[in-house]
Enzyme design. Sequence first.
Site, PDB file in Angstrom:
ATOM      1  N   LEU A  33      -0.150 -13.759 -38.017  1.00 52.04           N
ATOM      2  CA  LEU A  33      -1.371 -13.287 -37.183  1.00 52.04           C
ATOM      3  C   LEU A  33      -1.159 -11.806 -37.215  1.00 52.04           C
ATOM      4  O   LEU A  33      -0.174 -11.028 -36.634  1.00 52.04           O
ATOM      5  CB  LEU A  33      -1.332 -13.761 -35.825  1.00 52.04           C
ATOM      6  CG  LEU A  33      -1.100 -15.349 -35.634  1.00 52.04           C
ATOM      7  CD1 LEU A  33      -1.809 -15.763 -34.251  1.00 52.04           C
ATOM      8  CD2 LEU A  33      -2.214 -16.282 -36.804  1.00 52.04           C
ATOM      9  N   ALA A  35      -4.499  -9.826 -36.978  1.00 54.64           N
ATOM     10  CA  ALA A  35      -5.916  -9.533 -36.630  1.00 54.64           C
ATOM     11  C   ALA A  35      -6.176  -8.723 -35.501  1.00 54.64           C
ATOM     12  O   ALA A  35      -7.319  -8.221 -35.473  1.00 54.64           O
ATOM     13  CB  ALA A  35      -6.676 -11.057 -36.547  1.00 54.64           C
ATOM     14  N   GLY A  36      -5.115  -8.528 -34.575  1.00 54.87           N
ATOM     15  CA  GLY A  36      -5.500  -7.640 -33.399  1.00 54.87           C
ATOM     16  C   GLY A  36      -5.976  -6.245 -33.814  1.00 54.87           C
ATOM     17  O   GLY A  36      -5.672  -5.607 -34.893  1.00 54.87           O
ATOM     18  N   ARG A  40      -4.140   0.072 -27.857  1.00 54.49           N
ATOM     19  CA  ARG A  40      -3.405   1.082 -27.183  1.00 54.49           C
ATOM     20  C   ARG A  40      -2.265   1.941 -28.059  1.00 54.49           C
ATOM     21  O   ARG A  40      -1.433   2.573 -27.464  1.00 54.49           O
ATOM     22  CB  ARG A  40      -2.193   0.113 -26.305  1.00 54.49           C
ATOM     23  CG  ARG A  40      -3.136  -0.343 -24.882  1.00 54.49           C
ATOM     24  CD  ARG A  40      -2.322  -1.185 -23.990  1.00 54.49           C
ATOM     25  NE  ARG A  40      -2.252  -2.725 -24.578  1.00 54.49           N
ATOM     26  CZ  ARG A  40      -1.448  -3.361 -24.307  1.00 54.49           C
ATOM     27  NH1 ARG A  40      -0.405  -3.194 -23.442  1.00 54.49           N
ATOM     28  NH2 ARG A  40      -1.479  -5.002 -24.817  1.00 54.49           N
ATOM     29  N   ASP A 130       2.999  -8.446 -35.162  1.00 50.50           N
ATOM     30  CA  ASP A 130       3.492  -7.205 -34.332  1.00 50.50           C
ATOM     31  C   ASP A 130       4.607  -7.478 -33.597  1.00 50.50           C
ATOM     32  O   ASP A 130       5.143  -6.963 -32.674  1.00 50.50           O
ATOM     33  CB  ASP A 130       2.329  -6.707 -33.367  1.00 50.50           C
ATOM     34  CG  ASP A 130       1.983  -7.821 -32.461  1.00 50.50           C
ATOM     35  OD1 ASP A 130       2.596  -8.959 -32.589  1.00 50.50           O
ATOM     36  OD2 ASP A 130       1.076  -7.601 -31.729  1.00 50.50           O
ATOM     37  N   ARG A 341      16.910  15.711 -51.792  1.00 49.40           N
ATOM     38  CA  ARG A 341      15.769  15.335 -52.250  1.00 49.40           C
ATOM     39  C   ARG A 341      15.520  14.369 -53.296  1.00 49.40           C
ATOM     40  O   ARG A 341      16.515  14.087 -54.066  1.00 49.40           O
ATOM     41  CB  ARG A 341      14.680  16.582 -52.445  1.00 49.40           C
ATOM     42  CG  ARG A 341      14.756  17.296 -50.868  1.00 49.40           C
ATOM     43  CD  ARG A 341      13.924  18.536 -51.134  1.00 49.40           C
ATOM     44  NE  ARG A 341      12.647  18.474 -51.844  1.00 49.40           N
ATOM     45  CZ  ARG A 341      11.917  19.474 -52.636  1.00 49.40           C
ATOM     46  NH1 ARG A 341      12.439  20.537 -52.590  1.00 49.40           N
ATOM     47  NH2 ARG A 341      10.921  19.167 -53.133  1.00 49.40           N
ATOM     48  N   ASN A 385      31.085  24.460 -61.636  1.00 46.57           N
ATOM     49  CA  ASN A 385      30.993  24.921 -60.424  1.00 46.57           C
ATOM     50  C   ASN A 385      30.039  25.803 -60.177  1.00 46.57           C
ATOM     51  O   ASN A 385      29.832  26.842 -61.048  1.00 46.57           O
ATOM     52  CB  ASN A 385      32.413  25.662 -60.218  1.00 46.57           C
ATOM     53  CG  ASN A 385      32.672  26.159 -58.915  1.00 46.57           C
ATOM     54  OD1 ASN A 385      33.187  25.592 -58.016  1.00 46.57           O
ATOM     55  ND2 ASN A 385      32.197  27.542 -58.585  1.00 46.57           N
ATOM     56  N   ALA A 388      28.035  30.439 -54.857  1.00 50.31           N
ATOM     57  CA  ALA A 388      27.345  30.507 -53.714  1.00 50.31           C
ATOM     58  C   ALA A 388      26.163  31.319 -53.825  1.00 50.31           C
ATOM     59  O   ALA A 388      26.017  32.256 -54.815  1.00 50.31           O
ATOM     60  CB  ALA A 388      28.311  31.104 -52.395  1.00 50.31           C
ATOM     61  N   ARG A 448      22.926  42.264 -65.466  1.00 47.39           N
ATOM     62  CA  ARG A 448      22.774  43.419 -64.199  1.00 47.39           C
ATOM     63  C   ARG A 448      23.071  44.593 -64.663  1.00 47.39           C
ATOM     64  O   ARG A 448      23.689  44.716 -65.702  1.00 47.39           O
ATOM     65  CB  ARG A 448      23.773  42.889 -63.154  1.00 47.39           C
ATOM     66  CG  ARG A 448      25.402  42.758 -63.659  1.00 47.39           C
ATOM     67  CD  ARG A 448      26.079  42.495 -62.421  1.00 47.39           C
ATOM     68  NE  ARG A 448      27.591  42.411 -62.792  1.00 47.39           N
ATOM     69  CZ  ARG A 448      28.427  41.621 -62.492  1.00 47.39           C
ATOM     70  NH1 ARG A 448      28.367  40.546 -62.035  1.00 47.39           N
ATOM     71  NH2 ARG A 448      29.579  42.129 -62.822  1.00 47.39           N
TER      72      ARG A 448
HETATM   73  C1  UD1 Z   1       0.586 -14.804 -26.515  1.00 47.66           C
HETATM   74  C2  UD1 Z   1       0.559 -16.317 -26.194  1.00 47.66           C
HETATM   75  C3  UD1 Z   1       1.552 -16.116 -25.012  1.00 47.66           C
HETATM   76  C4  UD1 Z   1       2.938 -15.503 -25.233  1.00 47.66           C
HETATM   77  C5  UD1 Z   1       2.494 -14.159 -25.899  1.00 47.66           C
HETATM   78  C6  UD1 Z   1       3.886 -13.432 -26.482  1.00 47.66           C
HETATM   79  C7  UD1 Z   1      -1.338 -17.625 -26.771  1.00 47.66           C
HETATM   80  C8  UD1 Z   1      -2.464 -18.325 -26.059  1.00 47.66           C
HETATM   81  N1  UD1 Z   1      -0.623 -16.838 -25.921  1.00 47.66           N
HETATM   82  O1  UD1 Z   1      -0.340 -14.134 -25.682  1.00 47.66           O
HETATM   83  O2  UD1 Z   1       1.963 -17.581 -24.615  1.00 47.66           O
HETATM   84  O3  UD1 Z   1       3.919 -15.426 -23.969  1.00 47.66           O
HETATM   85  O4  UD1 Z   1       1.628 -14.198 -26.909  1.00 47.66           O
HETATM   86  O5  UD1 Z   1       3.458 -12.057 -26.888  1.00 47.66           O
HETATM   87  O6  UD1 Z   1      -0.870 -17.922 -27.932  1.00 47.66           O
HETATM   88  N2  UD1 Z   1      -4.118 -12.742 -32.409  1.00 47.66           N
HETATM   89  C9  UD1 Z   1      -5.036 -12.710 -33.663  1.00 47.66           C
HETATM   90  N3  UD1 Z   1      -6.404 -13.142 -33.485  1.00 47.66           N
HETATM   91  C10 UD1 Z   1      -6.805 -13.540 -32.302  1.00 47.66           C
HETATM   92  C11 UD1 Z   1      -5.846 -13.533 -30.992  1.00 47.66           C
HETATM   93  C12 UD1 Z   1      -4.448 -12.945 -31.408  1.00 47.66           C
HETATM   94  O7  UD1 Z   1      -4.555 -12.575 -34.724  1.00 47.66           O
HETATM   95  O8  UD1 Z   1      -7.835 -14.097 -32.119  1.00 47.66           O
HETATM   96  C13 UD1 Z   1      -2.922 -12.011 -32.966  1.00 47.66           C
HETATM   97  C14 UD1 Z   1      -2.671 -10.729 -32.117  1.00 47.66           C
HETATM   98  O9  UD1 Z   1      -2.963  -9.710 -33.039  1.00 47.66           O
HETATM   99  C15 UD1 Z   1      -1.247 -10.744 -31.738  1.00 47.66           C
HETATM  100  C16 UD1 Z   1      -1.082 -12.069 -31.601  1.00 47.66           C
HETATM  101  O10 UD1 Z   1      -1.988 -12.841 -32.056  1.00 47.66           O
HETATM  102  O11 UD1 Z   1      -0.250 -10.476 -32.738  1.00 47.66           O
HETATM  103  C17 UD1 Z   1      -0.996 -12.528 -30.299  1.00 47.66           C
HETATM  104  O12 UD1 Z   1      -2.187 -12.386 -29.372  1.00 47.66           O
HETATM  105  P1  UD1 Z   1      -2.261 -11.613 -28.094  1.00 47.66           P
HETATM  106  O13 UD1 Z   1      -3.465 -11.432 -27.688  1.00 47.66           O
HETATM  107  O14 UD1 Z   1      -1.199 -10.417 -28.079  1.00 47.66           O
HETATM  108  O15 UD1 Z   1      -1.416 -12.591 -26.907  1.00 47.66           O
HETATM  109  P2  UD1 Z   1      -1.173 -13.012 -25.815  1.00 47.66           P
HETATM  110  O16 UD1 Z   1      -2.104 -12.800 -24.750  1.00 47.66           O
HETATM  111  O17 UD1 Z   1       0.006 -11.562 -25.700  1.00 47.66           O
END
Ligand code: UD1
Length: 475
Positions: A33, A35-36, A40, A130, A341, A385, A388, A448
């Site tokens: 996953l 998509a977030g 922050r 993440d 480098r 060699n 310097a 030189r």
């Molecule tokens: C989620 C869990 C929680 C757990 C926690 C650990 C669920 C409902 N809850 O909560 O039990 O303790 O993670 O960190 O699963 N994401 C998407 N699309 C969405 C929603 C989320 O891609 O529609 C991704 C986010 O980018 C993230 C991950 O899923 O990488 C978790 O989503 P987040 O919103 O952080 O879930 P939490 O509320 O933290």
Amino acid sequence: MVSRTFNDLGIPPMTSDSSNKPAAERSCLTVILAAGEGKRMASDMPKVLHPVAGLPMLCHVLQTSIEAGGGARAVVVGSQAERVAAAVGDFDPNATIHEQTVRAGTAHAVLAAREAIEQGFDDVVMLYGDVPLIRTETLKTARDQLAAGQHIVVLGFETDDPHGYGRLLTEGDKLLAIREQKDATDEERSVTFCNSGIIAFSGEHVLSLLDAVENDNAQGEYYATDTVEIGVARGLNVSAITVPEEDTLGVNDRVQLAQVEALWQQRRRNALLRNGVTMQVPSSVVLHHDTVIERDTVIEPHVVFGSKVSVAAGATIRAFSHLEGVSVGKNAAVGPYARLRPGTVLGEGAKIGNFVETKAAYVGAGAKINHLSYFGDTEIGAKANIGAGSITCNYDGFGKHKTIVGEGAFIGTNTSLVAPVSVGKNANTAAGSVIYKDVPDDDLAIERGEQVNKTGRAVTLREKNRAAKEAKSKT
Ligand code: UD1
Ligand code: MG
């Protein structure tokens, strides 16, 4: 939008009953996953592309999933989808990309990869892009549990501060439910066993479990965690395994990114120490995800490795050196205070001293550049060699030109080598020379002005200067 289809991958469809297949033979799809939004992070760059040890954190997750074996990867993208998809394509062209257009919860996100899941896999493992420190062995353990007959395996951790996490509600060894913070009762909130977010599912059941999830909860989201209660109600085998809290650290801001980086660095340094690398102050050494260091090497304090560095057995990298795109040969020595480098190759036993910079430089076996030099676009023969302060003048404002120094040549102190130019085998250049013509083998090149000694002139000069100073102080 980059998109690849699953049918191209030739993954065999799942057999009707996968429950008694040995773990090694089970096929696996990892759904990551990503998509977030990552608000922050306060960044224009998508969160999952922020690097840990120079590699986007999402690629760490892909890498771990590849190492855990067994199959295919599907990445769910949403925010800045094209950019994330392009990065995935570069790192893991076999991974498929699935877009989640609205962010409606983790179950909804996994279902964005329905097309991939429908191909049929024995195991389906859900990871977060993440959470980059998750270990290969942990994923293997979860999959072993599936092979042993579990249908849902949740990775949990014990923590002193469970706030914000889903709580794992258990009875004995059995996992009964996961309750999200916002939906939990006070009693449930006192539970310290938490959901890491990573869940391994039996491929046979995963779609029907996710499809049964509803969104009647505090956040109005489709929670992947609800599959646990649904599975239990259906009589499936549901369990949790405990992993160290630090393996499950998620990155939401740059403080957490720095914590994850520190943990990654510490893990890798410990692995190197165990493999025979000496570091007096390990915490001061910065590694890149692809740094290779062989045994019986010494890495002194405050050494920074950029991408693509390998250090062969017996070499020493002394304090405050910075290396990127470098191959250090056996028993070679670098630094202190050296900057190597990209394109630098040091032969066996070569020596680079303090305040020396190299770029696209081949330094032959046993050759030495010990002090205050710049060597760029150059080939230096074995045992040459370099005195310097010697410099290659490799750039004329338009193009780069090559300098060749033959085996055993001796470049006098403060020589400027105006490229393109070559100095022959066992030839010498006199100190302070500006060498702009090729020097044949065994010749000595001197370029030189001739020295003139004026008898007693230092005395008359001193007296003249003293008189001038006194005259000035009287006015
Ligand atoms: C989620 C869990 C929680 C757990 C926690 C650990 C669920 C409902 N809850 O909560 O039990 O303790 O993670 O960190 O699963 N994401 C998407 N699309 C969405 C929603 C989320 O891609 O529609 C991704 C986010 O980018 C993230 C991950 O899923 O990488 C978790 O989503 P987040 O919103 O952080 O879930 P939490 O509320 O933290
Ligand atoms: Mg979270």
